[in-house]
Design an enzyme around this catalytic site. Structure first.
Site, PDB file in Angstrom:
ATOM      1  N   LYS A 158     -21.559 -57.094  -0.022  1.00  0.00           N
ATOM      2  CA  LYS A 158     -21.985 -56.018   0.932  1.00  0.00           C
ATOM      3  C   LYS A 158     -21.837 -54.409   0.491  1.00  0.00           C
ATOM      4  O   LYS A 158     -21.160 -54.342  -0.710  1.00  0.00           O
ATOM      5  CB  LYS A 158     -21.229 -56.342   2.233  1.00  0.00           C
ATOM      6  N   ARG A 200     -17.551 -66.829   3.227  1.00  0.00           N
ATOM      7  CA  ARG A 200     -19.037 -66.863   2.958  1.00  0.00           C
ATOM      8  C   ARG A 200     -19.481 -66.151   1.731  1.00  0.00           C
ATOM      9  O   ARG A 200     -19.376 -64.810   1.933  1.00  0.00           O
ATOM     10  CB  ARG A 200     -19.670 -66.472   4.158  1.00  0.00           C
TER      11      ARG A 200
END
Length: 267
Positions: free
Chosen positions: A211, A246
């Site tokens: 991210k 994740r």
């Protein structure tokens, strides 16, 4: 699932526009092959998603999301893998459950009309996530008076709503929503205080792989080159008690976890 060790949820994006790997395996055969590869590399769960939730992402119709997701879910489940579906739409949830999904992973925490009812009837694992705003608006100056308190209160409220519908407590997993309506400082505060969310008593999922904040911390603008920094973040989360991470990079994360667990087992 056995949560005595951290579980790895491998990301299977069946999308043309996801921020890191959009278009890489967005057709049926490529997506199934990618899911199998992640399982071989050590993924405990395969998380299949058909709609990008990156900042500013366009919405996808129910019909298109089902077209993308359900055949992949069905094939991976038929192969015996634990399959999660990353969606907020109750119609996609239901179709995916019928195809063999055993976990519903919802960034909107089952707030869309009908989602609570599908969740309650499913018997599936349910991941509830905190997000300020929507994917279209969430990074427009996110602001909190009490970041951790507000996230925790939201997750507790959504949990209570699901329990009132008949969901069992052991079905629920929390996700504080790293990157969803959060600044760089917010995201790393969430990571630093992982133990606070773990202390809520539910399984806790951390999704920080590749991210923007990870890239900013590592001075790496290319999402595909954020592997080392993402693995470091996953390891820090697991060390602080997160039971599920994740990730895009399953092999590298599994190797890091193996080293960490060998150290833990040593006298």
């Amino acid at each position: 699932m056995d949560l005595s060790r951290p579980l790895i949820m491998g990301i299977v994006n069946v999308t043309p526009d996801s921020f890191s790997d959009g278009g890489t395996h967005n057709e049926f055969e490529a997506a199934v092959a990618w899911g199998k590869r992640l399982a071989e590399q050590g993924a405990d769960i395969l998380d299949v998603g058909g709609e990008s939730t990156r900042p500013g992402a366009a919405e996808v119709s129910v019909e298109e999301e089902i077209r993308r997701v359900v055949p992949v879910v069905r094939e991976l489940a038929r192969e015996g893998f634990a399959v999660s579906v990353d969606t907020s739409k109750p119609e996609v949830m239901q179709a995916s459950l019928e195809a063999g999904a055993c976990i519903l992973n919802d960034i909107r925490a089952f707030e869309l009309p009908g989602a609570e009812e599908v969740a309650a009837q499913s018997g599936a694992g349910l991941v509830i996530m905190h997000m300020q705003g929507t994917p279209q608006t969430m990074q427009n100056r996110p602001d909190y008076e009490d970041l951790l308190g507000e996230i925790e209160a939201y997750l507790k409220a959504r949990e209570a709503a699901l329990l009132a519908k008949g969901v069992r407590l052991e079905q629920i997993c929390w996700d504080a929503g790293f990157g969803f309506g959060k600044t760089f400082e917010h995201n790393f505060s969430i990571l630093k205080h992982t133990e606070r969310f773990v202390a809520g008593g539910r399984p806790y999922l951390m999704g920080l792989s590749r991210k923007t904040s990870i890239g900013a911390a590592a001075n790496q603008p290319d999402p595909s080159k954020r592997i080392v920094s993402s693995v470091a973040g996953a390891l820090l989360a697991a060390e602080r008690g997160a039971q599920i991470v994740r990730v895009h990079d399953v092999k590298e994360t599994r190797e890091a976890f193996d080293v960490w667990q060998a150290m833990q087992a040593a006298r």
